[in-house]
Design a protein around this motif. Structure first.
Motif, short mmCIF file in Angstrom:
data_model
loop_
_atom_site.label_atom_id
_atom_site.label_comp_id
_atom_site.label_asym_id
_atom_site.label_seq_id
_atom_site.Cartn_x
_atom_site.Cartn_y
_atom_site.Cartn_z
N ILE A 86 4.91 37.12 -13.62
CA ILE A 86 5.38 35.76 -13.91
C ILE A 86 6.69 35.78 -14.70
CG2 ILE A 86 3.06 34.75 -13.96
CD1 ILE A 86 3.59 34.58 -17.14
N HIS A 87 7.42 34.69 -14.55
CA HIS A 87 8.56 34.40 -15.42
C HIS A 87 8.26 33.06 -16.06
CE1 HIS A 87 11.41 37.44 -13.79
NE2 HIS A 87 10.67 37.29 -12.70
N VAL A 88 8.47 32.95 -17.35
CA VAL A 88 8.28 31.67 -18.02
C VAL A 88 9.64 31.04 -18.27
CG1 VAL A 88 7.19 30.46 -19.95
CG2 VAL A 88 6.28 32.68 -19.20
N LEU A 89 9.90 29.94 -17.59
CA LEU A 89 11.19 29.25 -17.74
C LEU A 89 11.02 28.07 -18.67
CD1 LEU A 89 12.32 29.16 -14.00
CD2 LEU A 89 12.53 31.00 -15.66
N ALA A 90 11.98 27.89 -19.57
CA ALA A 90 11.93 26.78 -20.53
C ALA A 90 12.98 25.75 -20.16
CB ALA A 90 12.16 27.31 -21.94
N SER A 91 12.62 24.48 -20.29
CA SER A 91 13.58 23.41 -20.01
C SER A 91 14.70 23.46 -21.04
CB SER A 91 12.89 22.05 -20.07
OG SER A 91 12.59 21.73 -21.41
N PHE A 92 15.80 22.84 -20.71
CA PHE A 92 16.95 22.84 -21.61
C PHE A 92 16.56 22.32 -22.99
CE2 PHE A 92 20.88 20.92 -23.30
CZ PHE A 92 21.64 22.08 -23.38
N GLY A 93 15.70 21.29 -23.00
CA GLY A 93 15.30 20.67 -24.26
C GLY A 93 14.53 21.57 -25.21
N GLN A 125 14.59 25.15 -24.93
CA GLN A 125 15.13 26.51 -24.98
C GLN A 125 15.50 26.92 -26.40
OE1 GLN A 125 18.37 26.62 -22.22
NE2 GLN A 125 17.00 26.95 -20.46
N GLY A 126 16.16 25.99 -27.10
CA GLY A 126 16.61 26.29 -28.46
C GLY A 126 15.44 26.56 -29.39
N VAL A 127 14.34 25.81 -29.16
CA VAL A 127 13.16 25.96 -30.00
C VAL A 127 12.53 27.34 -29.79
CG1 VAL A 127 10.83 25.10 -30.41
CG2 VAL A 127 12.69 23.49 -29.98
N LEU A 128 12.45 27.75 -28.55
CA LEU A 128 11.81 29.04 -28.25
C LEU A 128 12.74 30.21 -28.56
CD1 LEU A 128 9.81 28.55 -24.94
CD2 LEU A 128 8.93 28.95 -27.24
N GLY A 129 14.03 29.95 -28.57
CA GLY A 129 14.97 31.04 -28.80
C GLY A 129 14.76 32.11 -27.74
N ASP A 130 14.71 33.35 -28.15
CA ASP A 130 14.49 34.39 -27.15
C ASP A 130 13.14 35.08 -27.36
OD1 ASP A 130 15.22 35.54 -29.46
OD2 ASP A 130 17.02 36.54 -28.70
N VAL A 131 12.10 34.25 -27.36
CA VAL A 131 10.75 34.79 -27.45
C VAL A 131 10.50 35.71 -26.26
CG1 VAL A 131 8.30 34.24 -27.38
CG2 VAL A 131 9.86 32.80 -28.69
N GLU A 132 10.10 36.91 -26.54
CA GLU A 132 9.86 37.88 -25.48
C GLU A 132 8.36 38.12 -25.32
OE1 GLU A 132 12.18 39.07 -23.58
OE2 GLU A 132 13.83 38.21 -24.71
N PRO A 133 7.88 38.53 -24.17
CA PRO A 133 8.65 38.67 -22.96
C PRO A 133 8.59 37.40 -22.12
CG PRO A 133 6.50 39.68 -22.67
CD PRO A 133 6.49 39.01 -24.02
N ALA A 134 9.71 36.98 -21.58
CA ALA A 134 9.72 35.84 -20.68
C ALA A 134 9.30 36.28 -19.28
CB ALA A 134 11.11 35.22 -20.64
#
Ligand code: CTP
Ligand code: CA
Length: 245
Positions: free
Chosen positions: A201-208, A210-219
């Protein structure tokens, strides 16, 4: 275990999970179906339980054993997309998170025959006219401002790509179209995912968000459906904390 005594990042939170496929009746004995084992949905329910949530699992047609109901797990069975739509509409206002893992039939027979369709002496086969089913996920997102409902709405898309278009691009477009916070892309093809325990899987975050999640790994998760589910639930929990609701 008391609901109130649960620990974990989702303690005191309500998570609604949809799982499995839908069946769209043509007559009392026939239907159109969507293929889905329901295993990813069950893994999501288990991951949310492990994170301390109160879970409501709405199961369509599944090919796997469902977990037993318990103090923090309730179950509901549905068959058609419209039954699923009603169940989600009833649950959404009180949910913090909606994990929309069900494979919803996009179309249903336009007309339901109350009596079994018979062969006639006519050698021709009947033509089945289809009509669109509601988009439950998009509708839940749209209704949220007025009806209230999940702070975090997660869609799931199984994409094969078509050679010309990358599955990730398709998923990105779908995320925008649906308007949900997260979209989980499941790469399928060559019988890789349906009915298996391993998944990618890939977890995609909406633009709204993205900033909140930052670069939480693994996407990007390659592993069991439970490992994938844990990654999705972890992100949903982070978004809830950030939303402060
Ligand atoms: N979904 C839904 N209602 C529908 C169809 C899909 O709620 N009628 C949800 C699914 O549960 C999933 C997400 O939307 O979480 C994506 O489903 P998918 O079938 O990939 O999206 P569609 O919009 O139906 O696009 P496609 O034409 O690629 O099937
Ligand atoms: Ca679809």
């Amino acid at each position: 275990e008391e609901a109130s005594s649960a620990a974990g990042p989702l303690a005191g939170r309500r998570v609604v999970v949809t799982a499995g496929g839908t069946r769209e009746a043509l007559d009392p004995v026939r239907y159109l179906g969507n293929r889905s084992s329901g295993r990813q949905g069950v893994a999501l329910a288990e991951a949310a339980l492990a994170a301390g949530a109160e879970v409501h699992l709405i199961a369509g047609i599944v090919e796997t054993e469902l977990p037993a109901a318990g103090p923090r797990l309730s179950l509901e069975h549905v068959e058609s997309a419209r039954e699923l739509q009603q169940a989600v509409a009833a649950q959404a206002p009180s949910a913090d998170v909606l994990l929309m893992a069900a494979a919803v039939a996009d179309f249903r027979p336009a007309d339901y025959a109350a009596a079994k369709i018979k062969k006639t002496d006519d050698v021709d086969a009947p033509t089945i006219t289809l009509t669109r089913n509601p988009d439950i996920l998009a509708e839940t997102v749209r209704a949220r401002p007025a009806r209230g409902g999940p702070t975090v709405i997660v869609g799931f898309a199984a994409e094969t790509g078509d050679g010309a278009t990358d599955p990730l691009e398709l998923a990105q477009t779908k995320l925008l179209r649906k308007g949900c916070e997260l979209l989980v892309l499941n790469r399928v093809g060559e019988g890789l995912v349906f009915g298996r325990d391993s998944t990618e899987i890939h977890v995609l975050a909406s633009f709204g968000v993205q900033g909140v999640l930052g670069d939480v790994e693994p996407a990007h998760v390659v592993g069991t459906k439970r490992e994938a589910a844990d990654a999705v639930v972890d992100r949903a929990a982070r978004l809830l904390v950030a939303a402060g609701g």
